[in-house]
Design a protein around this motif. Structure first.
Motif, short mmCIF file in Angstrom:
data_model
loop_
_atom_site.label_atom_id
_atom_site.label_comp_id
_atom_site.label_asym_id
_atom_site.label_seq_id
_atom_site.Cartn_x
_atom_site.Cartn_y
_atom_site.Cartn_z
N ASN A 1 -6.82 -5.66 -2.35
CA ASN A 1 -5.90 -6.73 -2.00
C ASN A 1 -6.16 -7.91 -2.92
OD1 ASN A 1 -4.86 -9.18 -0.63
ND2 ASN A 1 -4.40 -7.76 1.05
N ALA B 1 -8.30 -1.64 -0.24
CA ALA B 1 -7.17 -1.27 0.60
C ALA B 1 -7.55 -0.25 1.66
CB ALA B 1 -6.05 -0.71 -0.28
N GLU C 1 -8.17 -1.64 4.97
CA GLU C 1 -7.05 -2.27 5.65
C GLU C 1 -6.14 -1.27 6.36
OE1 GLU C 1 -6.35 -6.14 2.76
OE2 GLU C 1 -5.06 -4.38 2.50
N PRO D 1 -5.80 4.43 -1.33
CA PRO D 1 -6.32 3.17 -0.81
C PRO D 1 -7.75 2.85 -1.26
CG PRO D 1 -5.14 4.33 0.92
CD PRO D 1 -5.25 5.28 -0.24
N TYR E 1 -1.41 -5.77 -4.46
CA TYR E 1 -2.59 -4.96 -4.74
C TYR E 1 -2.73 -4.72 -6.23
CZ TYR E 1 -2.64 -3.99 0.26
OH TYR E 1 -2.66 -4.12 1.63
N LEU F 1 0.81 -1.21 0.00
CA LEU F 1 0.00 0.00 0.00
C LEU F 1 0.85 1.27 0.00
CD1 LEU F 1 -2.72 1.28 -0.06
CD2 LEU F 1 -3.05 0.69 2.35
#
Length: 401
Positions: free
Chosen positions: A216, A223, A226, A211, A299, A187
Motif C-alpha cells: 500500500n 497487501a 490487508e 498480495p 499499490y 488489489l
C-alpha cells in the motif's frame, strides 16, 4: 522465442469468452487458507518471515523467485501435504514480502544464500529434521548455492531456471520490467493483471500470491496483510457485466502480439521473457462487475527489481555446473525442454539428476500446476526415501532421467 511475445490483454481472450470473464473473482484470498502459521526468524542481518504448513517429516524449505514472496508456494503446500508427511516452510527472501533486513537491496547470490543458511540452521536446531531445498527461478539459484553450506540438506528441487537461457535473456530484462504496470488502483486490479497478464495461469494462485508482491503506497503495508480489511469504498459494484475502464499510464500496458503459437506468457523475474517490440496503453476491461474509482494509484511493487540489475548475472553464472556437482538427490522441473543448456543436457544423459517437463505451464510452474508439481516432488521424495507417504499416496510415473 516469438511465441512468448503475447498481448497482455489478448491472453484472456484465449482462455474464455466474455460470459466466463464476468464470473471471474479477483478478490484476494488470505494465506490462512493454505498455511497453518507464520513466524519471524531473527538473524544477525534481519527478521525473516516465513509461512509454515505441517508438523512432521522433513522440511521443504521453499525459496521464491525475484519479485514474488513465500505466498507463491501456497497451492503447492496445500497439495503436497495431502500425500506425504512433510513440513513446508516458505520464506520471504531479503527485500521481499514481510522480511526486513539491514539492506533490502543487497540481492547478491552470496548474501541471499547466507540468509537461507541462517534460516535453515535455525530450523534444524529448532525442529531437528533434514532439509530439502526447493527454489523457483532466482530462488532456484539461491537453493543450489545454499545447498553447499547446509549440513542437513538431503535433497534439492529447482524449478524453471537454467543458466544458459537465463543469462541470454538478461539483456532484455529491463525492458520486461518497464513493460509491467508500476502501480495498481486496487488489489483486485493487481490480481487481475497478474492472471490476465500471464504471470500465473492459475487464478486461485494469483488471488493468494499477488498480495504478497505489492504494498500500500500510503501505509507501506504489504497487501497480503490487508486481505481481511480491503477498502471496499474504493470498489463499486455495477450492473454491467463487463465495464470498460480507460487505463492510465500506471495501470496497464499492452505488448504487441506477434504469434499465436503458444498460450504462454512469462513473468519478469528470471530469464525467459523476450524483449517486447512495442508498448501502448489500452482499455482495461474489468470483469467481475468491478468499477474502480479513479482515485489514483494505491499499490506498488514491494521491491523495484530494476534496481538489482548488478546482481542478475551473479545469480545464474556457473549455475548448471554447481547444480550437477552437488552430491545429493536432485530434480529439475521445466516448463519447456528447449530451455535446457548444454551442460545440463550432458548431465541429464549421464543420469546425474531427475528431470520433468510440465507442458502447458508458464514460468511459475508450481502456481500454474500445483497438483502436478506436488505429485512429482512427493513421488521423487518417496522414491529417494526422503519422506514417508500417507495412506492414500499413489506412486506417480517416475520423472524421466
Amino acid at each position: 522465442m516469438s511465441d512468448l511475445r503475447k498481448s497482455v490483454l489478448g491472453m484472456h481472450a484465449k482462455r474464455s469468452g466474455l460470459a466466463a470473464a464476468s464470473k471471474q473473482d479477483f478478490t484476494p484470498v488470505k494465506w490462512t487458507e493454505y498455511f497453518d502459521s507464520e513466524e519471524k526468524i531473527q538473524t544477525e542481518h534481519g527478521n525473516f518471515h516465513l509461512f509454515s504448513k505441517g508438523n512432521e517429516g522433513p522440511i521443504l524449505l521453499c525459496l521464491h523467485g525475484g519479485g514474488y514472496s513465500g505466498l507463491t508456494w501456497s497451492l503447492f503446500a496445500a497439495e503436497i501435504l495431502k500425500v506425504i508427511h512433510c513440513q513446508v516452510k516458505a520464506v520471504d527472501l531479503r527485500g521481499h514480502g514481510n522480511t526486513t533486513t539491514n539492506n533490502d537491496y543487497d540481492l547478491s547470490l552470496e548474501t541471499l544464500a547466507s540468509d537461507v543458511v541462517e534460516v535453515a540452521n535455525y530450523l534444524i536446531e529448532k525442529v531437528g529434521t533434514p532439509i530439502i531445498l526447493m527454489g523457483h527461478s532466482m530462488g532456484g539459484a539461491v537453493a543450489v548455492e545454499a545447498a553447499y553450506h547446509i549440513k542437513s540438506v538431503v535433497g534439492l528441487c529447482v524449478i524453471d531456471v537454467v543458466e544458459g537461457t537465463a543469462l541470454d535473456a538478461l539483456s532484455s530484462m529491463q525492458s520486461i520490467l518497464r513493460g509491467r504496470p508500476s502501480h495498481f488502483k486496487s488489489l483486485p486490479h493487481a490480481i487481475q493483471w497478474c492472471y490476465k497478464g500471464g504471470q500465473t495461469h492459475n487464478l486461485e494462485a494469483a488471488r493468494v500470491s499477488m498480495p504478497g508482491q505489492i504494498v500500500n503506497m500510503k501505509t507501506n503495508k504489504l497487501a497480503a496483510d490487508e486481505c481481511d480489511d480491503i477498502d471496499m469504498n474504493n470498489i463499486e459494484l455495477t450492473s454491467s457485466s463487463h465495464r470498460e475502464l480507460v487505463a492510465s499510464s500506471y495501470t496497464l500496458t499492452e505488448v504487441a502480439e506477434e504469434s499465436d503459437e503458444s498460450d504462454e506468457a512469462k513473468c519478469s523475474d528470471c530469464g525467459k521473457p523476450p524483449l517486447p517490440k512495442s508498448q501502448k496503453t489500452d482499455v482495461f476491461k474489468c470483469p467481475n462487475n468491478f468499477k474502480v474509482k479513479d482515485d489514483g494509484p494505491q499499490y506498488t511493487w514491494r521491491i523495484d527489481l530494476s534496481k538489482t540489475e548488478q546482481f542478475w548475472t551473479g545469480w545464474f553464472k556457473g549455475l548448471s555446473q554447481k547444480f550437477l556437482d552437488i552430491r545429493i538427490p536432485k530434480i529439475l522441473l521445466l516448463a519447456n525442454i528447449h530451455g535446457l543448456d548444454t551442460t545440463l543436457t550432458v548431465g541429464q544423459m549421464q543420469g546425474k539428476f531427475q528431470m520433468q517437463v510440465l507442458a502447458r505451464s508458464g514460468h511459475a510452474i508450481h502456481e500454474d500446476q500445483p497438483h502436478n508439481v506436488a505429485e512429482i516432488v512427493s513421488g521423487y521424495l518417496v522414491k529417494q526415501k526422503l519422506a514417508e507417504p500417507k495412506s492414500d499416496f499413489i506412486q506417480p510415473p517416475l520423472p524421466s532421467c
